[in-house]
Design a protein around this motif. Structure first.
Motif: not given
Length: 313
Positions: A182, A184, A191, A194, A213-216, A218, A224-225
């Motif tokens: 990833v 960053y 959360t 993107q 990418w998107n942060l789901q 943490w 979790k991405i």
């Protein structure tokens, strides 16, 4: 009045704490002497239809790569990579090349070649956001490995060297690593955020890859991405394929990725990826190759891969 003021300040402090906790800074950070192991299991299937005859090529990888932190400086790190285990299976045109670089001596030249690169380090320089600035030493390893093909016929030497470069050369390795790791953003995210990057296709095909990418979710230890890579070739760029065939490629598709990130390093402790590409090559007319005119060659590529990275010390 004092009681009301105290309650107000408490509420403000609590609100600030909640807001602060809503954002997370993700990055790569290492310490000298740390060591990681990356386990790769992947299968690539390519289907091409040439003159109404379908050709299928498969590539299987089952590798373990050791990553040693060699040097850490502000904003970047130099990492030593080397193959601890290297198993590769290539099947095409009724030819099967099965290689275990740790295995016993074999008459297969490709196995002898891969033994040259086993457990020999090369370096990757990466910044704290995941941008790879350079890879050094890998091409030199492949140059030494090619001596394994010296006793073969000239056309066989060329075919083995191309296979080696396409699968394990610097550009192929960098492209694979750029899609595994990833990249960053340089700021805190929360959360649902993107972000995106763009990198060129490297190695065989020419084109571009748009990475999203998107942060789901943490927590203190993990994140979790979800990731998507949109891939598109440059349809006018001339390529040289196997057997010296000249062609252009109009191929596009996407990779879907799911990451479980270890926040202590920034590496994905688990990554699962699926890729599907569709399109066509245009083989250029070449009487020596049996093509009296340009021909359209439909192509489909499917890749399923899983990766694990664990810290060893």
């Amino acid at each position: 009045m004092k009681r009301i003021l105290g309650i107000t300040l408490t509420l403000l402090a609590f609100t600030f704490q909640v807001n602060a906790q809503a954002y997370v800074d993700l990055s790569y950070h290492f310490n000298n002497g740390e060591q990681f192991e990356l386990e790769q299991k992947s299968r690539n299937e390519t289907y091409m239809t040439v003159n109404d005859i379908q050709q299928r090529t498969t590539r299987d990888y089952n590798n373990i790569i050791v990553i040693d932190v060699k040097e850490v400086s502000p904003g970047k790190a130099t990492l030593n990579f080397y193959y601890k285990e290297l198993k590769f299976n290539w099947n095409a045109k009724n030819t099967n090349i099965a290689v275990d670089a740790n295995g016993p001596a074999s008459t297969e030249p490709f196995q002898k070649g891969l033994k040259f690169i086993l457990k020999k380090p090369f370096t990757v320089e990466i910044n704290s956001f995941g941008i790879i600035s350079k890879i050094e030493g890998l091409n030199e390893l492949l140059d030494s490995a090619e001596t394994a093909f010296n006793d073969l016929k000239k056309d066989e030497q060329a075919a083995y060297k191309k296979l080696m470069t396409d699968q394990f050369g610097t550009e192929a390795f960098r492209s694979w690593l750029e899609q595994l790791l990833v990249m960053y953003p340089a700021h805190g995210i929360k959360t649902g955020t993107q972000w995106e990057e763009n990198v060129p296709m490297r190695g065989g095909l020419v084109g571009s890859i748009d990475l999203y990418w998107n942060l789901q979710t943490w927590d203190a230890q993990t994140a979790k991405i979800g990731g998507t890579a949109k891939i598109k070739t440059d349809k006018v760029q001339m390529l040289e394929l196997e057997d010296g065939i000249k062609a252009t490629a109009e191929i596009s598709g996407a990779t879907q990725s799911n990451y479980l990130i270890s926040r202590s390093s920034g590496f994905p402790s688990i990554c699962v990826q699926t890729t599907e590409l569709n399109g066509a090559y245009t083989y250029k007319a070449n009487k020596a190759k049996g093509f009296k005119k340009d021909i359209n060659v439909p192509v489909k590529v499917i890749t399923n891969a899983s990766y694990k990275i664990k810290q060893m010390k």
